[in-house]
Motif scaffolding. Structure first.
Motif, PDB file in Angstrom:
ATOM      1  N   ILE A  77      -0.355   9.137  -5.365  1.00 55.48           N
ATOM      2  CA  ILE A  77      -0.882   8.045  -4.229  1.00 55.48           C
ATOM      3  C   ILE A  77      -0.526   6.507  -5.185  1.00 55.48           C
ATOM      4  O   ILE A  77      -1.265   6.192  -6.085  1.00 55.48           O
ATOM      5  CB  ILE A  77      -1.857   8.095  -3.693  1.00 55.48           C
ATOM      6  N   GLY A  78       0.302   5.571  -4.600  1.00 50.98           N
ATOM      7  CA  GLY A  78      -0.017   4.020  -4.977  1.00 50.98           C
ATOM      8  C   GLY A  78      -1.084   3.440  -4.838  1.00 50.98           C
ATOM      9  O   GLY A  78      -1.876   3.936  -3.734  1.00 50.98           O
ATOM     10  N   HIS A  79      -0.988   2.103  -5.244  1.00 52.48           N
ATOM     11  CA  HIS A  79      -2.179   1.162  -4.873  1.00 52.48           C
ATOM     12  C   HIS A  79      -2.393   0.973  -3.388  1.00 52.48           C
ATOM     13  O   HIS A  79      -3.209   0.547  -2.760  1.00 52.48           O
ATOM     14  CB  HIS A  79      -1.859   0.015  -5.648  1.00 52.48           C
ATOM     15  N   HIS A  80      -0.810   0.926  -2.706  1.00 52.19           N
ATOM     16  CA  HIS A  80      -0.935   0.538  -1.289  1.00 52.19           C
ATOM     17  C   HIS A  80      -0.692   1.897  -0.524  1.00 52.19           C
ATOM     18  O   HIS A  80      -0.441   1.946   0.745  1.00 52.19           O
ATOM     19  CB  HIS A  80       0.220  -0.206  -0.936  1.00 52.19           C
ATOM     20  N   ARG A  81      -1.203   3.117  -0.921  1.00 48.84           N
ATOM     21  CA  ARG A  81      -1.323   4.346  -0.431  1.00 48.84           C
ATOM     22  C   ARG A  81      -0.021   4.813  -0.116  1.00 48.84           C
ATOM     23  O   ARG A  81       0.445   6.007   0.404  1.00 48.84           O
ATOM     24  CB  ARG A  81      -1.912   4.249   0.945  1.00 48.84           C
ATOM     25  N   GLN A  82       1.264   4.320  -0.718  1.00 47.21           N
ATOM     26  CA  GLN A  82       2.606   4.622  -0.744  1.00 47.21           C
ATOM     27  C   GLN A  82       2.814   5.820  -1.776  1.00 47.21           C
ATOM     28  O   GLN A  82       2.086   6.165  -2.805  1.00 47.21           O
ATOM     29  CB  GLN A  82       3.382   3.733  -0.852  1.00 47.21           C
ATOM     30  N   PRO A  83       3.762   7.098  -1.361  1.00 49.07           N
ATOM     31  CA  PRO A  83       4.085   7.877  -2.309  1.00 49.07           C
ATOM     32  C   PRO A  83       4.923   7.028  -3.601  1.00 49.07           C
ATOM     33  O   PRO A  83       5.681   6.294  -3.238  1.00 49.07           O
ATOM     34  CB  PRO A  83       4.924   8.907  -1.483  1.00 49.07           C
ATOM     35  N   LEU A  84       4.585   7.933  -4.740  1.00 49.58           N
ATOM     36  CA  LEU A  84       4.909   7.365  -5.687  1.00 49.58           C
ATOM     37  C   LEU A  84       6.265   8.395  -6.315  1.00 49.58           C
ATOM     38  O   LEU A  84       5.945   9.483  -6.711  1.00 49.58           O
ATOM     39  CB  LEU A  84       4.288   7.139  -6.988  1.00 49.58           C
ATOM     40  N   TRP A  85       7.428   8.124  -6.233  1.00 48.30           N
ATOM     41  CA  TRP A  85       8.734   9.160  -6.313  1.00 48.30           C
ATOM     42  C   TRP A  85       9.133   8.949  -7.821  1.00 48.30           C
ATOM     43  O   TRP A  85       8.778   8.033  -8.562  1.00 48.30           O
ATOM     44  CB  TRP A  85       9.755   8.605  -5.508  1.00 48.30           C
ATOM     45  N   PRO A  86       9.606  10.224  -8.302  1.00 44.53           N
ATOM     46  CA  PRO A  86      10.207  10.121  -9.696  1.00 44.53           C
ATOM     47  C   PRO A  86      11.310   8.915  -9.931  1.00 44.53           C
ATOM     48  O   PRO A  86      12.082   8.428  -8.979  1.00 44.53           O
ATOM     49  CB  PRO A  86      10.801  11.432  -9.681  1.00 44.53           C
ATOM     50  N   ALA A  87      11.367   8.661 -11.141  1.00 44.89           N
ATOM     51  CA  ALA A  87      12.495   7.449 -11.360  1.00 44.89           C
ATOM     52  C   ALA A  87      13.989   7.823 -10.944  1.00 44.89           C
ATOM     53  O   ALA A  87      14.111   9.199 -11.199  1.00 44.89           O
ATOM     54  CB  ALA A  87      12.462   7.413 -13.005  1.00 44.89           C
ATOM     55  N   GLY A  88      14.462   7.143 -10.395  1.00 45.13           N
ATOM     56  CA  GLY A  88      15.787   7.272 -10.000  1.00 45.13           C
ATOM     57  C   GLY A  88      15.893   7.904  -8.737  1.00 45.13           C
ATOM     58  O   GLY A  88      17.128   8.391  -8.042  1.00 45.13           O
TER      59      GLY A  88
END
Length: 230
Positions: A77-88
């Motif tokens: 979970i990112g700072h804005h509650r967004q999903p953090l996807w793998p690089a690329g």
């Protein structure tokens, strides 16, 4: 938590977009179900419904990544509650109280943003209550003349703008509201829609930039999908 998986495919000019669908039963959710998530501590204060929705979305995301050939952990979970996807990888998740969707793609010059949204069909009362928040005057007229029942048209506009927000968020890095874009076309024949930015969001996303997306009925819910290149 009881879950079942299936997959949808949306044909695009650039190729097929695969969507993973997770059907889940929130009544069967147990707190220990979250143990599979490395970031479970971030959900310790969430109510059971929120936990179940989040888990279903992450299960859909992991399956979507595996179908893409990417063996990666559940998106955090990112700072804005967004999903953090793998690089690329770029991707998007959405859910209702019984269904979660996820779709992913390899980031490239041909695909810079990907957004998906799933919304329960608004009632007539709900549609009229939110119409002025979701749409400008010209959009309301277009929705009324789209050939769709007004409540379905408003649900589509709401969902399309949510998909646009998700597709652009990585590039904008901040929130923007419904007035940042206007929907200019809804096609019933090929289930497509077109959005145009009403304001510049970044130098690469100027006012007037147009985006084309797709909409589908998924078991009575409105699904929208938007994918774009820069």
């Amino acid at each position: 938590m009881n879950t079942s998986f299936c997959h949808l495919q949306i044909p695009l000019p650039e190729g097929m977009q695969h969507i993973t669908v997770v059907q889940y039963d929130v009544k069967t959710f147990q707190p220990e179900d979250l143990m599979i998530l490395p970031h479970r501590a971030a959900l310790q204060r969430a109510v059971p419904l929120r936990c179940a929705e989040h888990l279903a979305g992450r299960l859909a995301a992991r399956q979507a990544l595996l179908l893409l050939g990417v063996a990666a952990p559940f998106p955090a979970i990112g700072h804005h509650r967004q999903p953090l996807w793998p690089a690329g990888v770029i991707g998007s998740i959405s859910h209702t109280r019984q269904r979660a969707l996820a779709t992913v793609a390899k980031s490239s010059c041909d695909i810079a943003g990907l957004g998906i949204d799933l919304e329960p069909q608004l009632s007539s009362q709900q549609a009229h209550e939110i119409a002025d928040t979701v749409m400008q005057g010209e959009e309301r007229e277009m929705a009324s003349n789209s050939g769709l029942p007004f409540e379905q048209a408003v649900t589509l506009v709401f969902s399309a703008k949510e998909s646009l927000f998700k597709a652009l968020f990585t590039h904008v890095g901040d929130w923007f509201d419904f007035s940042a874009a206007v929907i200019t076309d809804i096609s019933l024949s090929d289930q497509r829609f077109t959005l145009r930015l009403a304001q510049a969001l970044t130098p690469a996303l100027p006012a007037g930039m147009a985006f084309s997306g797709h909409w589908r009925d998924v078991h009575g819910d409105m699904m929208t999908l938007l994918r774009f290149a820069l």
